[in-house]
Motif scaffolding. Structure first.
Motif, mmCIF file in Angstrom:
data_model
loop_
_atom_site.group_PDB
_atom_site.id
_atom_site.type_symbol
_atom_site.label_atom_id
_atom_site.label_comp_id
_atom_site.label_asym_id
_atom_site.label_seq_id
_atom_site.Cartn_x
_atom_site.Cartn_y
_atom_site.Cartn_z
ATOM 1 N N UNK A 216 0.820 -1.198 0.000
ATOM 2 C CA UNK A 216 0.000 0.000 0.000
ATOM 3 C C UNK A 216 0.860 1.256 0.000
ATOM 4 N N UNK A 217 0.295 2.336 0.540
ATOM 5 C CA UNK A 217 1.030 3.592 0.595
ATOM 6 C C UNK A 217 2.207 3.502 1.545
ATOM 7 N N UNK A 218 3.230 4.330 1.310
ATOM 8 C CA UNK A 218 4.398 4.325 2.174
ATOM 9 C C UNK A 218 4.852 5.728 2.490
ATOM 10 N N UNK A 219 5.530 5.895 3.646
ATOM 11 C CA UNK A 219 6.090 7.184 3.977
ATOM 12 C C UNK A 219 5.653 7.689 5.333
ATOM 13 N N UNK A 220 5.740 8.987 5.522
ATOM 14 C CA UNK A 220 5.400 9.647 6.777
ATOM 15 C C UNK A 220 4.097 10.404 6.555
ATOM 16 N N UNK A 221 3.075 10.090 7.341
ATOM 17 C CA UNK A 221 1.787 10.735 7.111
ATOM 18 C C UNK A 221 1.220 11.297 8.415
ATOM 19 N N UNK B 40 5.201 -12.629 -6.440
ATOM 20 C CA UNK B 40 6.288 -11.921 -7.126
ATOM 21 C C UNK B 40 5.787 -10.994 -8.227
ATOM 22 N N UNK B 41 4.692 -10.322 -7.981
ATOM 23 C CA UNK B 41 4.100 -9.454 -8.996
ATOM 24 C C UNK B 41 4.442 -7.997 -8.746
ATOM 25 N N UNK B 42 4.398 -7.550 -7.511
ATOM 26 C CA UNK B 42 4.666 -6.157 -7.196
ATOM 27 C C UNK B 42 3.621 -5.619 -6.262
ATOM 28 N N UNK B 43 3.043 -4.476 -6.596
ATOM 29 C CA UNK B 43 2.041 -3.831 -5.770
ATOM 30 C C UNK B 43 0.646 -4.196 -6.277
ATOM 31 N N UNK B 44 -0.284 -4.544 -5.381
ATOM 32 C CA UNK B 44 -1.624 -4.941 -5.853
ATOM 33 C C UNK B 44 -2.371 -3.839 -6.574
ATOM 34 N N UNK B 45 -1.925 -2.577 -6.406
ATOM 35 C CA UNK B 45 -2.588 -1.465 -7.083
ATOM 36 C C UNK B 45 -1.997 -1.151 -8.448
ATOM 37 N N UNK B 46 -0.919 -1.842 -8.813
ATOM 38 C CA UNK B 46 -0.299 -1.538 -10.093
ATOM 39 C C UNK B 46 -1.221 -1.848 -11.269
ATOM 40 N N UNK B 47 -2.023 -2.886 -11.114
ATOM 41 C CA UNK B 47 -2.889 -3.337 -12.203
ATOM 42 C C UNK B 47 -4.194 -3.857 -11.624
#
Length: 658
Positions: free
Chosen positions: A360-365, A403-410
């Protein structure tokens, strides 16, 4: 009399070494849907005879040439525990402690994923959990290019007791608890959710391709093999990021990122607080943030306190090269780190934060006032521009995501792996808590949400089963409002409109959100409100399940009179002094102003000195409408609404395959 002895070897459920195998969803302690034909399916040797025994029923079927088989047992009423036995050749599977009751799928993003252990009064809830007729199974996180016949990993059904319930979905558990209390039947919860996910990843490819969700430039690509498209996109993303930041740093260099002397002059800028998707491609991985501040001698004589709002998911935080704190996998916890005397110095001081995000999202929020350095009586805001550098991009979010990546990519990735394998299993209905991730495309949610509901009903093939959902709670978000635009209010409107889809229901939660936390801890009321809908609409209990809903309004010169439905026992204004809040009026200039309001005979009369000729009304139209205080006497909040059809901020934002 001659006795013939024979031996039947019983194997563990889902033992892949055995000739006969069941889906991983089947297991000890499971709940089967009452009053529906019971589908049992699995795999065996080609042409092998499989016999299923349950209660007083027994049926036999022959496996197909590819080893698949399925059969239906007759409907059974609620009850249990029972034993389910599947025999094939010289092997068999025994499933014990099987209950018959109502099975509900619990799905969505992080507010459905949110566990009982993190909810309000968690310790008390866990200690008092003793509901052997409530069972919960958590579907493992996974993604797939194509629909999968089975889950990725073995899972277990768990009883709702003090040992297990802390890991249950909180919304699902409190929902089941409220139902079980009134119905006294077994309740099964199939929890399949993933925090920070878009709705499009939960919809099948077949449904998406028959919709108008794709922008024109995507239409020609819809039939491209998704696996190849994703692999190529991943190469493009990583290549682009490496070029932008001169390649990913070597390990030896990374070890110097926390040091004061490190030269970050070539690092790009990002505004904090804020999830890194604002500046960086949507990905999971590790990012460093650095900020240099100048302190005078007066500031550095003692200890300090560093506050960094919340960090998704894990962090290691350094001040002048010295580690001052860090939390792992605590995306909803505030970061508050003491700085010992002697660490801060006169002149340049460097704060360096290593953030790791696994999904999901990442960082400082958080909000700007939550990210600061306090030294004695002095407070220094740290909000604004920071330097950043991507250390690494994860190949996948966990070892079980394909091994696909991020579920939101597609689109469709989670449907394929976390929904499709469930669709042969009979259910009573679905409860859903999602939408935060789609707020930037709120207007299109009017299409995507009904599309998902109808898509799931098509795949389960159980008719128009109940689909109950949670309207987004209040949260500060981008501080959106009627005049600046509010994507969260627009998403709530899309959710309200989805009630026109047959056999749906919406729980209002604007009164139980938390201004500074997108994950409100009060999941008890969320579950109870969903259960109130189900008790009325599914179980015919004749209870109140909705708050006041706008019925009609009349404009009289400079005032407006509005009338509500669902207020048979009267309106309730939750304010110490009886002030009605949350309403706005606008005239022909389309500028909204707060309205004065009075309650008379269950009608509300609105006026504003700044709006001489009102033509539009809005109620609770903001990201964070926590001042809205209209309820019915049963304690259900009024539904947010607007009477105008003016252009909204997300009207032209469309979903697009990257």
């Amino acid at each position: 009399m001659r006795y013939i002895l024979f031996f039947l070897v019983f194997v563990c459920v889902n033992d892949s070494s055995a000739g006969i195998r069941l889906p991983k969803l089947f297991g000890n302690g499971m709940v089967l849907q009452r009053d529906e034909p019971i589908k049992i399916w699995g795999w065996a040797n080609p042409n092998e005879k499989v016999t299923v025994s349950f209660k007083f029923q027994q049926k036999t079927v022959k496996a197909a040439i590819n080893g698949t088989w399925q059969l239906f047992l007759a409907k059974e009423p609620a009850g249990g525990p029972y034993q389910l036995i599947i025999r094939g050749g010289k092997e068999g599977i025994s499933i014990d402690d099987v209950l018959l009751g109502d099975v509900w799928v619990c799905s969505g993003q992080s507010n459905m994923e949110f566990a009982v252990s993190s909810s309000l009064n968690a310790k008390e809830e866990i200690e008092n959990a003793s509901f052997p007729l409530i069972r919960h199974i958590e579907i493992p996180k996974a993604m797939a290019y194509h629909p999968k016949d089975d889950l990725d990993r073995t899972v277990q059904w768990k009883q709702a007791n003090s040992e297990n319930v802390g890991r249950f979905t909180a919304v699902g558990y409190f929902y089941a608890k409220a139902l079980q209390e009134k119905l006294n039947i077994p309740i099964g919860l199939i929890h399949t959710s993933w925090g920070g996910t878009d709705i499009e990843t939960w919809i099948s490819r077949s449904a998406l391709e028959t919709s108008n969700l794709f922008t024109a430039d995507n239409m020609a690509r819809k039939n491209v093999d998704l696996e190849q498209l994703i692999k190529q996109r991943k190469i493009d993303i990583i290549g682009s990021m490496q070029k932008k930041q001169d390649g990913f740093p070597k390990d030896a260099l990374v070890k110097t990122f926390q040091n004061t002397a490190f030269d970050d002059s070539k690092w790009p800028l990002i505004k904090l607080p804020g999830l890194w998707e604002q500046s960086i491609e949507n990905f999971d991985g590790v990012v460093w943030f650095r900020k240099t501040i100048i302190l005078s001698a007066d500031y550095v004589s003692g200890a300090g306190l560093l506050e960094l709002a919340r960090i998704d998911d894990s962090d290691e935080t350094y001040v002048n090269g010295i580690k001052v704190g860090g939390l792992k996998d605590k995306y909803s916890d505030k970061r508050t780190y003491p700085i010992s005397a002697g660490i801060l110095k006169q002149g340049e001081n460097v704060i360096a934060i290593r953030v790791e995000d696994t999904g999901g999202g990442g960082g400082i929020y958080g909000t700007p006032d939550e990210i600061k350095l306090t030294i004695g009586d002095n407070m220094i805001s740290l909000a604004g521009n920071w330097k950043y550098q991507v250390e690494s991009v994860f190949e996948n979010s966990s070892s079980n995501t394909g091994n696909i990546g991020n579920p939101n990519d597609y689109p469709t990735l989670l449907f394929n792996a976390m929904i499709y394998p469930l669709t042969k299993f009979a259910i009573k209905g679905v409860i859903w808590y999602q939408g935060e991730n789609n707020a930037n495309r709120a207007y299109q949610y009017r299409t995507t949400f009904p599309l998902l509901i109808n898509d799931w009903r098509t795949h389960w093939n159980l008719g128009i089963f109940p689909f109950y959902y949670v309207q987004l709670a209040s949260w500060r978000g981008a501080n959106g409002n009627s005049n600046a635009g509010s994507s969260w209010a627009e998403l709530r409107e899309a959710q309200s409109l989805t009630q026109s889809t047959t056999n749906t229901g919406m729980a209002i939660t604007i009164d139980i959100g938390e201004t500074n936390d997108i994950h409100p801890k009060n999941k008890q009321d969320v579950g109870k409100r969903l259960a109130a809908i189900a008790l009325n609409k599914t179980y015919d209990k004749k209870n109140v399940f909705s708050g006041p809903v706008l019925d009609n309004y009349t404009i009289k010169a400079d005032s407006v009179i509005i009338a509500y439905k669902n207020v048979e026992n009267g309106l309730l204004i939750k304010d110490k002094y009886g002030y009605v809040k949350g309403f706005e009026l606008a005239g022909a200039d389309k500028k909204f102003h707060y309205a004065m309001a009075n309650v008379t005979h269950n009608k509300i009369i609105l006026s504003s000195k700044k709006v001489k000729k009102p033509i539009a009304i809005r109620y609770a139209w903001a990201d964070n409408p926590n001042d809205a205080n209209v309820f019915n006497k049963e304690g259900f909040p009024a539904v947010p609404f607007r009477t105008d059809d003016w252009e909204v901020t997300t009207r032209h934002v469309k979903y697009s395959i990257k």
